[in-house]
Design a protein around this motif. Structure first.
Motif, PDB file in Angstrom:
ATOM      1  N   GLY A  74      13.875  84.155 103.968  1.00  0.00           N
ATOM      2  CA  GLY A  74      13.051  82.994 104.326  1.00  0.00           C
ATOM      3  C   GLY A  74      11.614  83.373 104.616  1.00  0.00           C
ATOM      4  N   LYS A  75      11.422  84.510 105.284  1.00  0.00           N
ATOM      5  CA  LYS A  75      10.067  84.984 105.565  1.00  0.00           C
ATOM      6  C   LYS A  75       9.322  85.292 104.277  1.00  0.00           C
ATOM      7  N   LEU A  76       9.993  85.945 103.320  1.00  0.00           N
ATOM      8  CA  LEU A  76       9.348  86.262 102.053  1.00  0.00           C
ATOM      9  C   LEU A  76       8.923  84.990 101.318  1.00  0.00           C
ATOM     10  N   VAL A  77       9.805  83.999 101.309  1.00  0.00           N
ATOM     11  CA  VAL A  77       9.488  82.729 100.651  1.00  0.00           C
ATOM     12  C   VAL A  77       8.335  82.037 101.377  1.00  0.00           C
ATOM     13  N   MET A  78       8.399  82.010 102.712  1.00  0.00           N
ATOM     14  CA  MET A  78       7.363  81.348 103.506  1.00  0.00           C
ATOM     15  C   MET A  78       6.000  81.998 103.276  1.00  0.00           C
ATOM     16  N   LEU A  79       5.966  83.317 103.252  1.00  0.00           N
ATOM     17  CA  LEU A  79       4.680  84.002 103.054  1.00  0.00           C
ATOM     18  C   LEU A  79       4.157  83.829 101.627  1.00  0.00           C
ATOM     19  N   TYR A  80       5.062  83.691 100.682  1.00  0.00           N
ATOM     20  CA  TYR A  80       4.635  83.432  99.304  1.00  0.00           C
ATOM     21  C   TYR A  80       4.026  82.036  99.195  1.00  0.00           C
ATOM     22  N   LEU A  81       4.680  81.045  99.813  1.00  0.00           N
ATOM     23  CA  LEU A  81       4.210  79.658  99.732  1.00  0.00           C
ATOM     24  C   LEU A  81       3.038  79.389 100.672  1.00  0.00           C
ATOM     25  N   PHE A  82       3.096  79.990 101.872  1.00  0.00           N
ATOM     26  CA  PHE A  82       2.088  79.745 102.902  1.00  0.00           C
ATOM     27  C   PHE A  82       1.629  81.081 103.489  1.00  0.00           C
ATOM     28  N   PRO A  83       0.791  81.829 102.770  1.00  0.00           N
ATOM     29  CA  PRO A  83       0.410  83.170 103.235  1.00  0.00           C
ATOM     30  C   PRO A  83      -0.251  83.173 104.613  1.00  0.00           C
ATOM     31  N   GLU A  84      -0.877  82.062 104.985  1.00  0.00           N
ATOM     32  CA  GLU A  84      -1.535  81.999 106.292  1.00  0.00           C
ATOM     33  C   GLU A  84      -0.539  81.983 107.458  1.00  0.00           C
ATOM     34  N   SER A  85       0.746  81.739 107.169  1.00  0.00           N
ATOM     35  CA  SER A  85       1.750  81.708 108.242  1.00  0.00           C
ATOM     36  C   SER A  85       2.002  83.087 108.842  1.00  0.00           C
ATOM     37  N   ILE A  86       1.477  84.148 108.225  1.00  0.00           N
ATOM     38  CA  ILE A  86       1.627  85.490 108.786  1.00  0.00           C
ATOM     39  C   ILE A  86       0.967  85.569 110.161  1.00  0.00           C
ATOM     40  N   THR A  87      -0.107  84.825 110.357  1.00  0.00           N
ATOM     41  CA  THR A  87      -0.796  84.829 111.657  1.00  0.00           C
ATOM     42  C   THR A  87       0.121  84.301 112.750  1.00  0.00           C
ATOM     43  N   GLN A  88       0.819  83.228 112.458  1.00  0.00           N
ATOM     44  CA  GLN A  88       1.752  82.658 113.431  1.00  0.00           C
ATOM     45  C   GLN A  88       2.883  83.632 113.740  1.00  0.00           C
ATOM     46  N   LEU A  89       3.374  84.297 112.718  1.00  0.00           N
ATOM     47  CA  LEU A  89       4.442  85.276 112.900  1.00  0.00           C
ATOM     48  C   LEU A  89       3.961  86.453 113.749  1.00  0.00           C
ATOM     49  N   GLU A  90       2.751  86.915 113.493  1.00  0.00           N
ATOM     50  CA  GLU A  90       2.189  88.015 114.284  1.00  0.00           C
ATOM     51  C   GLU A  90       2.031  87.627 115.746  1.00  0.00           C
ATOM     52  N   GLU A  91       1.562  86.411 116.004  1.00  0.00           N
ATOM     53  CA  GLU A  91       1.403  85.945 117.385  1.00  0.00           C
ATOM     54  C   GLU A  91       2.750  85.844 118.088  1.00  0.00           C
ATOM     55  N   LEU A  92       3.754  85.368 117.370  1.00  0.00           N
ATOM     56  CA  LEU A  92       5.088  85.254 117.950  1.00  0.00           C
ATOM     57  C   LEU A  92       5.645  86.628 118.316  1.00  0.00           C
ATOM     58  N   TYR A  93       5.497  87.584 117.413  1.00  0.00           N
ATOM     59  CA  TYR A  93       5.988  88.939 117.700  1.00  0.00           C
ATOM     60  C   TYR A  93       5.240  89.573 118.874  1.00  0.00           C
ATOM     61  N   ARG A  94       3.924  89.333 118.980  1.00  0.00           N
ATOM     62  CA  ARG A  94       3.167  89.861 120.117  1.00  0.00           C
ATOM     63  C   ARG A  94       3.737  89.349 121.431  1.00  0.00           C
ATOM     64  N   LEU A  95       4.220  88.115 121.430  1.00  0.00           N
ATOM     65  CA  LEU A  95       4.748  87.514 122.650  1.00  0.00           C
ATOM     66  C   LEU A  95       6.163  87.985 122.961  1.00  0.00           C
ATOM     67  N   VAL A  96       7.054  87.977 121.967  1.00  0.00           N
ATOM     68  CA  VAL A  96       8.481  88.161 122.265  1.00  0.00           C
ATOM     69  C   VAL A  96       9.058  89.531 121.933  1.00  0.00           C
ATOM     70  N   ALA A  97       8.338  90.354 121.199  1.00  0.00           N
ATOM     71  CA  ALA A  97       8.898  91.668 120.845  1.00  0.00           C
ATOM     72  C   ALA A  97       8.950  92.566 122.086  1.00  0.00           C
ATOM     73  N   PRO A  98      10.107  93.163 122.361  1.00  0.00           N
ATOM     74  CA  PRO A  98      10.205  94.062 123.520  1.00  0.00           C
ATOM     75  C   PRO A  98       9.354  95.308 123.318  1.00  0.00           C
ATOM     76  N   GLU A  99       8.716  95.750 124.405  1.00  0.00           N
ATOM     77  CA  GLU A  99       7.873  96.941 124.342  1.00  0.00           C
ATOM     78  C   GLU A  99       8.293  97.977 125.368  1.00  0.00           C
ATOM     79  N   GLN A 100       8.550  97.537 126.581  1.00  0.00           N
ATOM     80  CA  GLN A 100       8.917  98.460 127.654  1.00  0.00           C
ATOM     81  C   GLN A 100      10.434  98.591 127.729  1.00  0.00           C
ATOM     82  N   GLY A 101      10.894  99.674 128.329  1.00  0.00           N
ATOM     83  CA  GLY A 101      12.331  99.924 128.421  1.00  0.00           C
ATOM     84  C   GLY A 101      13.101  98.785 129.067  1.00  0.00           C
ATOM     85  N   TRP A 102      12.543  98.219 130.148  1.00  0.00           N
ATOM     86  CA  TRP A 102      13.280  97.149 130.827  1.00  0.00           C
ATOM     87  C   TRP A 102      13.352  95.888 129.985  1.00  0.00           C
TER      88      TRP A 102
END
Length: 197
Positions: A74-102
């Motif tokens: 789905g991500k591959l299709v979305m980026l092919y159809l709407f390449p600008e959606s990568i910005t939204q995906l990057e912002e989401l990962y910055r918020l929810v991706a775990p970084e610290q051990g806890w």
């Protein structure tokens, strides 16, 4: 539980996720962890549990992997159809991706079980008991609605589609372990081992 109480708990979930995803983004991990701890503790007595069979473990592992593959495509299709959606995906990962051990400990021991206990063990069960039509879909839509504060369309799609799968697994197996296992596999693949970025 009455419809009024159910709606009250859903409003509480919305308030907690609004605080976590929108109002206090800088404190996302502590607030989201605390929010799911509260919802999970509130919900734990309502869930159906039993020792998972090998088939249940297969359902949990397989559905988590399949969901990840669907979202990868789905991500591959979305980026092919709407390449600008990568910005939204990057912002989401910055918020929810775990970084610290806890963060990893919280994700595995609090957030994933808390979401399943609340959205499947309380909300879906109560929707089913209320004799509303399509309870799994309705519960998944309610689950999706609480993620609106993240401001990411892709998260809403993920929440509703995964919510339907996890709701079906819970209904089919009558065992909270199965959707928790599926959710765990999906999130670990998506956020830790093979992020979509």
């Amino acid at each position: 539980m009455s419809i009024r109480k159910l709606l009250g708990t859903i409003v509480l979930a919305h308030v907690l996720l609004f605080l976590s995803f929108f109002l206090f983004k800088d404190l996302f991990w502590p607030l989201f962890t605390a929010s799911l701890l509260v919802l999970g503790i509130f919900s734990i007595r309502n869930a159906r549990w039993k020792t998972p069979s090998p088939l249940h473990i297969f359902y949990g592992l397989g559905s988590g992997i399949l969901l990840y593959l669907i979202f990868y495509i789905g991500k591959l299709v979305m980026l092919y159809l709407f390449p600008e959606s990568i910005t939204q995906l990057e912002e989401l990962y910055r918020l929810v991706a775990p970084e610290q051990g806890w963060h990893y400990v919280s994700l595995i021991l609090v957030i994933i079980p808390g979401e399943e206990l609340f959205w499947r063990g309380v909300v879906q069960d109560q929707v089913e008991k209320s004799n509303l039509r399509y309870p799994i879909i309705l519960a998944a839509l309610l689950y999706m609605s609480a993620h609106i504060y993240a401001g990411a369309f892709l998260l809403l799609v993920a929440a509703v589609l995964a919510g339907i799968v996890w709701g079906y697994l819970y209904k089919r197996t009558s065992n909270m372990t199965v959707p928790i296992l599926s959710h765990l596999v999906f999130d670990l693949l998506l956020l830790v081992f093979f992020p979509l970025l």
